[in-house]
Design a protein around this motif. Sequence first.
Motif, PDB file in Angstrom:
ATOM      1  N   PRO A 123      -1.963  11.425   7.960  1.00 50.94           N
ATOM      2  CA  PRO A 123      -3.119  12.260   7.645  1.00 50.94           C
ATOM      3  C   PRO A 123      -2.642  13.755   7.882  1.00 50.94           C
TER       4      PRO A 123
ATOM      5  N   ASP B  40       0.768  -1.198  -0.091  1.00 53.12           N
ATOM      6  CA  ASP B  40       0.027  -0.226   0.105  1.00 53.12           C
ATOM      7  C   ASP B  40       0.801   1.257   0.037  1.00 53.12           C
TER       8      ASP B  40
ATOM      9  N   ASP C 229       1.148  15.371  -5.129  1.00 51.69           N
ATOM     10  CA  ASP C 229      -0.306  15.510  -6.071  1.00 51.69           C
ATOM     11  C   ASP C 229      -0.930  14.170  -5.592  1.00 51.69           C
ATOM     12  N   VAL C 230      -0.191  12.964  -5.491  1.00 50.14           N
ATOM     13  CA  VAL C 230      -0.790  11.660  -4.974  1.00 50.14           C
ATOM     14  C   VAL C 230      -1.110  11.892  -3.540  1.00 50.14           C
ATOM     15  N   LEU C 231      -0.218  12.281  -2.766  1.00 52.83           N
ATOM     16  CA  LEU C 231      -0.570  12.379  -1.223  1.00 52.83           C
ATOM     17  C   LEU C 231      -1.739  13.503  -0.915  1.00 52.83           C
ATOM     18  N   GLU C 232      -1.940  14.214  -1.932  1.00 53.58           N
ATOM     19  CA  GLU C 232      -3.111  15.437  -1.612  1.00 53.58           C
ATOM     20  C   GLU C 232      -4.279  14.535  -1.834  1.00 53.58           C
ATOM     21  N   THR C 233      -4.519  13.816  -3.050  1.00 53.40           N
ATOM     22  CA  THR C 233      -5.813  13.158  -3.197  1.00 53.40           C
ATOM     23  C   THR C 233      -6.053  12.027  -2.016  1.00 53.40           C
ATOM     24  N   ARG C 234      -4.984  11.512  -1.112  1.00 52.07           N
ATOM     25  CA  ARG C 234      -5.297  10.621  -0.121  1.00 52.07           C
ATOM     26  C   ARG C 234      -5.265  11.613   1.146  1.00 52.07           C
ATOM     27  N   SER C 235      -5.158  12.773   1.180  1.00 51.49           N
ATOM     28  CA  SER C 235      -5.240  13.617   2.324  1.00 51.49           C
ATOM     29  C   SER C 235      -3.868  13.235   3.423  1.00 51.49           C
ATOM     30  N   LEU C 236      -3.004  12.943   2.657  1.00 53.92           N
ATOM     31  CA  LEU C 236      -1.651  12.388   3.318  1.00 53.92           C
ATOM     32  C   LEU C 236      -0.572  13.332   3.471  1.00 53.92           C
TER      33      LEU C 236
ATOM     34  N   THR D  64       2.802   4.799  -1.191  1.00 54.54           N
ATOM     35  CA  THR D  64       2.401   5.527  -1.982  1.00 54.54           C
ATOM     36  C   THR D  64       3.579   5.913  -2.729  1.00 54.54           C
TER      37      THR D  64
ATOM     38  N   ARG E  94       3.648  18.222   2.899  1.00 59.16           N
ATOM     39  CA  ARG E  94       3.249  17.876   1.434  1.00 59.16           C
ATOM     40  C   ARG E  94       3.663  19.109   0.562  1.00 59.16           C
TER      41      ARG E  94
END
Length: 507
Positions: free
Chosen positions: A342, A242, A273-280, A244, A308
């Motif tokens: 998060p 899992d 960008d990927v972390l932002e979509t997952r709120s991480l 990122t 981020r």
Amino acid sequence: MTRVVSLFLPMWSTDRLRRKLGDAAPPPEIPLVLTGRDGRRRVVRAADAAAIAAGLRIGMPATKAQALVKDLVVNDADPQGDAEALDRLALWALRRYAPIVAADPPDGLVIDTTGADHLHGGESAMLADMIERLAAAGFAARAAIADSWGAAHALARFVAGPMIVVPPAGNANAIVRLPIAALRLPADMVDSLRKLGLDRILDLVAKPRAPLALRFGPELGRRLDHAMGRLSEPIDPIRPPDITEVRRVFGEPIGAAETIARYTGKLVGELCDVLETRSLGARRLDLLLHRVDNRVEAIRVGTALPVRDAKRLTRLLTDKIETIDPGFGIELMQLAATIAEPLVARQTISSLIETPEADVSDLIDTLSNRVGEERLYRMAPMASDVPERSVRRVAPIAPESGEGWPRHWPRPARLLPVPELIETVALLPDHPPVTFTWRGIRRRVKHADGPERIFGEWWKRDAELIAVRDYFQVEDEAGERYWIYRAGDGEDLTTGSHRWFLHGIFG
């Protein structure tokens, strides 16, 4: 120079079973073996320390083992479960120690710690931490670090001692006295070499390479070169399912530091960008650079808080590009957030009344990645009357615990790690010293305040049941103020030695 750790778990299968059974596990002094099928026979696949001490060996028929040892505990081996647990352990080591970790079946891990040891206080401290944490979890472990996987693997398994640190460029001297079985050769090849009188690696090194290659094939020379560090051995790192991660493959290998930095920035932008979509937000980033010769270079950075911010993360990574050896070129770059937490977007302060909170996390990240996370800390109060126990080290931005230091008596700005013995002239039982000598200098007391009596913590040690200290704040003729104490109440020797100590210095 590459540095590789081999972590050896000699009782992996039996230790895992004991941990799984918990309170139902047999006592450590009772021999335990795990058995499995070898054709139509049942043989011993794993044995704990008590079973080995009783004379049992791996590969022995199970019936013979039961006949030799009374009250032997026998369980079925679970090689698939052992392999899966080893992968989980590799993921734990990945998140804690270094970005390149792989399982080394059936009973070990291999960790490329190049450039990561300083984050854990050095190589010796890092190995000690590994062994202590595994021991606390119930697993016996030995560890070795050397310039190559082959040398570290051999030393961890064939040298007595929980921890072996080979200095850089010291592979050859460290392993030449080991048996040839340490080279990870097939068992039949080891038997054939022993029949020829080649028992140790030193015997093998002294022989011409060509006749040995003609008889045993290229595997013998390759394993010897791996152990000596003359030939690199790639490590296929484990990756969490899992995780990122982003990557970029190059049609033509790259090698310039400026090019690596430019593509690092692009990868960081994609990852954010990927972390932002997952709120991480990233707490730890691993940048892996795969060279054309199958070697992997790595950069690891960490943050005190989830982050981020692409510019901030790029700067942390590019600060370490100088540690990368691109060799003949890099064909693949991978950037992974091995630890992500998060991170919710917050409203920026727009009012003229509100004042922004000071944010030093960027500075903390820069310093911790340069000198090591363990070396960056702040002091926080603890609930204890004994002065040296009233402080502890915490992370630089750890939340406040709500504890505080006593307010009825001032405390010195500098507390010595260990109270230092001083010579005094004082009246007992309640008077402060008239003079005292500290570090060879005699000082006359001009002003004094006290005593402040501090009792021992009897619930921790019986010796502190009646122990007391009487503290005084004293000022000498030069205006310097000190915190000194007398061990004992001044009357009863059972409460202390009645000797005087200097414990702190006021600002």
